[in-house]
Enzyme design. Structure first.
Site, PDB file in Angstrom:
ATOM      1  CG  ASN A  42      -0.386  -0.145   2.535  1.00 40.29           C
ATOM      2  OD1 ASN A  42       0.653  -0.771   2.701  1.00 40.29           O
ATOM      3  ND2 ASN A  42      -1.023   0.430   3.532  1.00 40.29           N
ATOM      4  CB  ILE A  43       1.683   3.646  -2.353  1.00 39.49           C
ATOM      5  CG1 ILE A  43       2.581   2.461  -2.724  1.00 39.49           C
ATOM      6  CG2 ILE A  43       2.432   4.971  -2.508  1.00 39.49           C
ATOM      7  CD1 ILE A  43       2.944   2.388  -4.202  1.00 39.49           C
ATOM      8  CD  GLU A  44      -1.484   4.826   4.435  1.00 35.08           C
ATOM      9  OE1 GLU A  44      -0.981   5.661   5.216  1.00 35.08           O
ATOM     10  OE2 GLU A  44      -2.236   3.908   4.809  1.00 35.08           O
ATOM     11  CB  CYS A  53      -5.245  -1.363  -1.732  1.00 32.36           C
ATOM     12  SG  CYS A  53      -6.568  -0.644  -0.750  1.00 32.36           S
ATOM     13  CD  GLU A  55      -5.295  -5.926  -1.269  1.00 37.42           C
ATOM     14  OE1 GLU A  55      -4.759  -4.788  -1.174  1.00 37.42           O
ATOM     15  OE2 GLU A  55      -6.026  -6.402  -0.397  1.00 37.42           O
TER      16      GLU A  55
HETATM   17  N1  THU Z   1      -5.231  -1.504   2.568  1.00 41.67           N
HETATM   18  C1  THU Z   1      -4.663  -2.314   1.623  1.00 41.67           C
HETATM   19  O1  THU Z   1      -3.598  -2.008   1.087  1.00 41.67           O
HETATM   20  N2  THU Z   1      -5.307  -3.450   1.298  1.00 41.67           N
HETATM   21  C2  THU Z   1      -6.427  -3.936   1.911  1.00 41.67           C
HETATM   22  O2  THU Z   1      -6.913  -4.986   1.558  1.00 41.67           O
HETATM   23  C3  THU Z   1      -7.037  -3.156   2.999  1.00 41.67           C
HETATM   24  C4  THU Z   1      -6.491  -1.792   3.213  1.00 41.67           C
HETATM   25  C5  THU Z   1      -4.523  -0.292   2.968  1.00 41.67           C
HETATM   26  C6  THU Z   1      -5.130   1.002   2.549  1.00 41.67           C
HETATM   27  C7  THU Z   1      -4.547   1.952   3.565  1.00 41.67           C
HETATM   28  O3  THU Z   1      -3.245   2.345   3.138  1.00 41.67           O
HETATM   29  C8  THU Z   1      -4.386   1.102   4.810  1.00 41.67           C
HETATM   30  O4  THU Z   1      -4.419  -0.232   4.383  1.00 41.67           O
HETATM   31  C9  THU Z   1      -5.466   1.333   5.861  1.00 41.67           C
HETATM   32  O5  THU Z   1      -6.727   1.223   5.309  1.00 41.67           O
END
Ligand code: THU
Length: 136
Positions: A42-44, A53, A55
């Site tokens: 995940n990259i915020e 996300c 995935e």
């Molecule tokens: N997130 C994912 O990368 N995949 C998931 O299946 C659930 C949520 C990430 C998004 C965000 O960066 C962090 O988790 C919290 O929601």
């Protein structure tokens, strides 16, 4: 590549998570039909809604490399200061992205945790009665 091996690659992918805002680190390992594996995290973003996300990172990497057929994805996610204690199911947006490039009855989503538990579900189980390319 069995489910446990793919899950271990998701744990490895989690190391690349950029998640300073949620402090929730997620990794994914996507297995293509040709045996290739695409990893994502995940990259915020400071503008929170721009987060991607793990995935979708994995899917977009693969699709951008010209890959279109996929067998399974493993996901490892949890708070940054701990091992992955709980299963981390994919969010709804990611399920829909999977739907675009996978056969729902065949594509499998593999979840795991640090207790050594593994769960496998098909995309059609996680996204029943879905809308996809052939519905247009
Ligand atoms: N997130 C994912 O990368 N995949 C998931 O299946 C659930 C949520 C990430 C998004 C965000 O960066 C962090 O988790 C919290 O929601």
């Amino acid at each position: 590549m069995d489910d446990r091996e793919l899950y271990q690659l998701a744990v490895k992918a989690r190391e690349r998570s950029y998640s300073p805002y949620s402090r929730f680190r997620v990794g994914a390992a996507l297995l293509a039909m040709d045996g290739g594996v695409y990893m994502g995290a995940n990259i915020e973003n400071a503008s929170y809604g721009a987060a991607n996300c793990a995935e979708r990172t994995a899917f977009f990497k693969a699709v951008n490399e010209g890959v279109r057929g996929f067998e399974a994805i493993a996901i490892a996610g949890g708070p940054e200061d701990a091992d992955v204690l709980e299963f981390c199911p994919p969010c709804g947006i990611c399920r829909q992205v999977m739907r675009e490039f996978c056969v729902p009855e065949h594509f499998r989503i593999i979840l795991g945790n640090s207790k050594g538990e593994i769960r496998s579900r098909t995309l059609s189980e996680l996204l029943p009665d879905s809308f996809g390319p052939e519905d247009l």
